[in-house]
Motif scaffolding. Sequence first.
Motif, short mmCIF file in Angstrom:
data_model
loop_
_atom_site.label_atom_id
_atom_site.label_comp_id
_atom_site.label_asym_id
_atom_site.label_seq_id
_atom_site.Cartn_x
_atom_site.Cartn_y
_atom_site.Cartn_z
N ILE A 72 0.84 -0.94 -0.69
CA ILE A 72 0.13 -0.10 -0.15
C ILE A 72 1.16 1.60 -0.14
O ILE A 72 0.23 2.05 -0.84
CB ILE A 72 -1.21 -0.25 1.37
CG1 ILE A 72 -2.36 -1.32 1.16
CG2 ILE A 72 -1.12 1.70 1.45
CD1 ILE A 72 -2.87 -1.11 2.34
N ALA A 73 2.15 1.23 1.07
CA ALA A 73 2.89 2.40 1.33
C ALA A 73 3.20 2.42 -0.23
O ALA A 73 3.51 4.23 -0.95
CB ALA A 73 3.32 2.56 2.37
N PHE A 74 3.86 1.34 -1.15
CA PHE A 74 4.56 1.71 -1.93
C PHE A 74 4.07 2.38 -2.52
O PHE A 74 4.89 2.83 -3.55
CB PHE A 74 5.06 0.25 -2.07
CG PHE A 74 6.39 -0.21 -3.45
CD1 PHE A 74 7.67 0.12 -4.11
CD2 PHE A 74 5.42 -0.24 -4.79
CE1 PHE A 74 8.88 0.23 -4.55
CE2 PHE A 74 6.16 -0.11 -5.70
CZ PHE A 74 8.09 -0.13 -5.95
N VAL A 75 3.07 2.10 -3.48
CA VAL A 75 2.48 2.52 -4.70
C VAL A 75 1.87 4.08 -4.64
O VAL A 75 2.32 4.47 -4.74
CB VAL A 75 1.35 1.89 -4.97
CG1 VAL A 75 -0.18 2.47 -5.80
CG2 VAL A 75 1.15 0.08 -5.26
N THR A 76 1.61 3.92 -2.81
CA THR A 76 1.11 5.78 -2.93
C THR A 76 1.61 6.75 -2.24
O THR A 76 2.05 7.76 -2.87
CB THR A 76 0.27 5.47 -1.32
OG1 THR A 76 -0.80 4.94 -1.08
CG2 THR A 76 -0.33 6.17 -0.90
N MET A 112 -2.01 16.52 -8.64
CA MET A 112 -2.83 15.62 -8.57
C MET A 112 -2.95 14.13 -8.99
O MET A 112 -3.86 13.17 -9.08
CB MET A 112 -3.43 16.48 -10.40
CG MET A 112 -4.02 17.60 -10.51
SD MET A 112 -5.51 17.89 -9.05
CE MET A 112 -6.69 16.98 -10.64
N GLY A 113 -1.60 13.81 -8.99
CA GLY A 113 -1.55 12.46 -8.75
C GLY A 113 -2.19 11.74 -7.18
O GLY A 113 -2.21 10.65 -7.97
N ASN A 114 -1.52 12.39 -6.53
CA ASN A 114 -2.15 12.02 -5.28
C ASN A 114 -3.51 12.61 -5.33
O ASN A 114 -4.37 11.09 -4.46
CB ASN A 114 -0.86 12.68 -4.05
CG ASN A 114 -1.52 12.22 -3.19
OD1 ASN A 114 -1.15 11.45 -2.44
ND2 ASN A 114 -2.59 13.38 -1.95
N VAL A 121 -0.42 12.28 4.62
CA VAL A 121 0.21 12.80 2.76
C VAL A 121 0.38 14.02 2.94
O VAL A 121 1.19 14.30 2.46
CB VAL A 121 -0.48 12.54 1.86
CG1 VAL A 121 -0.14 12.89 1.02
CG2 VAL A 121 -1.38 11.40 2.11
N GLY A 122 -0.33 15.54 3.88
CA GLY A 122 0.00 16.48 3.81
C GLY A 122 1.37 17.25 4.22
O GLY A 122 2.38 18.00 3.37
N ILE A 123 1.82 16.35 5.42
CA ILE A 123 3.21 16.82 5.39
C ILE A 123 4.34 16.62 5.05
O ILE A 123 5.12 17.52 5.00
CB ILE A 123 2.81 16.32 7.41
CG1 ILE A 123 1.99 16.94 8.26
CG2 ILE A 123 4.98 16.87 8.20
CD1 ILE A 123 1.83 15.81 9.49
N PRO A 124 4.66 15.54 4.92
CA PRO A 124 5.98 15.03 3.70
C PRO A 124 5.78 16.13 2.59
O PRO A 124 6.51 15.87 1.73
CB PRO A 124 5.62 13.46 3.64
CG PRO A 124 4.32 13.55 4.24
CD PRO A 124 3.91 14.03 5.17
N GLY A 125 4.34 15.44 2.12
CA GLY A 125 4.11 16.20 0.69
C GLY A 125 4.31 17.50 0.67
O GLY A 125 5.20 17.57 -0.86
N GLN A 126 3.67 18.40 0.76
CA GLN A 126 4.07 19.98 1.04
C GLN A 126 6.24 20.48 1.55
O GLN A 126 6.32 21.41 0.88
CB GLN A 126 3.47 21.49 1.81
CG GLN A 126 2.87 22.45 1.75
CD GLN A 126 2.81 22.22 0.06
OE1 GLN A 126 1.72 21.87 -0.14
NE2 GLN A 126 3.61 22.94 -0.70
N GLY A 156 -10.03 11.96 1.81
CA GLY A 156 -9.36 13.22 2.23
C GLY A 156 -7.74 12.93 2.67
O GLY A 156 -7.28 14.04 2.37
N GLY A 157 -7.29 11.94 1.91
CA GLY A 157 -5.51 11.50 1.43
C GLY A 157 -4.97 12.33 -0.49
O GLY A 157 -4.25 13.00 0.12
N GLY A 158 -5.91 13.17 -0.66
CA GLY A 158 -6.37 13.82 -1.96
C GLY A 158 -6.80 14.78 -2.04
O GLY A 158 -5.95 15.85 -2.37
N VAL A 159 -7.47 14.77 -1.44
CA VAL A 159 -8.07 16.07 -1.01
C VAL A 159 -7.46 17.33 -0.44
O VAL A 159 -7.30 18.76 -0.59
CB VAL A 159 -9.53 16.33 -0.53
CG1 VAL A 159 -10.64 17.94 -0.32
CG2 VAL A 159 -10.55 15.64 -1.53
#
Length: 427
Positions: A24-28, A48-50, A239-244, A382-385
């Motif tokens: 799950i983590a590998f793909v996400t 957008m991919g996320n 997702v938002g913490i490391p993504g940003q 919510g991990g995308g929105v």
Amino acid sequence: MENQTKKRGTLVAIITMMFLFAMIAFVTNMAAPFGTIWKQHYEWAGMMGNMMNFAAYLFMGIPAGMMITRYGYKKTALVALALGFVGIAIQYVSSTMDGDALGTYVVYLLGAFVCGFCVCILNTVVNPMLNLLGGGGNRGNQLIQTGGSLNSLAATLTPMLAGSMISEITKDTSLKAVTPLLLIALAIFAASFVIVWFTQLTEPETEKSDVLAGIKGALGYRQLVLGIVAIFFYVGIEVGIPGQLLFYLSEPVAEGGVLGSAVIAGLIAGVYWLLMLVGRFVSAFISGKVSSRMQLTVTSSVAIVLLLVAIFMPETSKMSLTVPDLAESTLIRAEVPTKVLLIILCGICTSVMWGVIFNLATEGLGKYTATASGLFMTMVVGGGVMPLIQNLTATKVGDIQSYWLIVAMLGYMLFYALAGSRPVKKD
């Protein structure tokens, strides 16, 4: 003898579920590093991919729960792995196309969407299976946290590998840079399908009742309803913490960035996921004694404090880092804002939240557990929105100021821990 055979079957089932947790983590976690490439071509495209990856949860969450009740956990997992292979294959095709064309990006987004179906179904399988195999309660949470440790290990390595392949980001950087990672993913999915195919799983009982009746019955529990909202926000936080942070550190210096290195950004994001591994590993040992409610209360409070300090800390306060460049087999020395350390430390806090929220929200649901898991998966959108909203906010107010959104969501986590998770069955 019969008891030993049952125990052996349970152990095999647990190990298999843990392996799928890592998948799950590998793909996400491929989506955010890939997004740093697309952001250089289209400013709005970073998350957008996320978003497509998580949007699939909205459509597949409840059907995934229905698949479990009708076909069982093993067949459902096989369908998920097949979809994962197809999704990665589509993304691989996009990496061979014109890297600057909008059509290429559309193909990539389609692949991310299909992969989203895969991880949604896998999540729906893994969480209730581990909770039920552990007998629910603290033991069920303990197994979920152990599986989460493997999930975090895969999450740690993925941005590191992607960042080393991307290296320095320019306007000419395309998805071709990460083609080797996509080929590795294809091989892993093929191998995973074979492993699960030949694994004998002892299927727990599921309630084969009317779908709408099951949903209505599950939603009769207040802790589940508020827990669904908590999961929506939680995945956005995780997702938002490391993504940003990836965007903050990889933005070219010439365009106002503080570092401009995808290699270092990927390594630092990897450390965030590594800290999640540490947190889940510790939680796996203490969950038998420390309640889920207490763990969520402490971690939410600490994360809020860390982010508030990071937001107000001046950017001129910096620390020196020496990190390995996996692609060049050399060491890189860089100066990064000290607030980055506080942000990645949140990984320890977010590490336990998924397991404890799921545990608290499904406590006492019994036959409605599978249906509840499907509802949970729907709200993982919510991990995308939320990261998309955070990213769009960052274009207006700045990367660091966008973390106010994370603080607000953590505030809800604290509310859920203190009051919202108290079991109440509606009349």
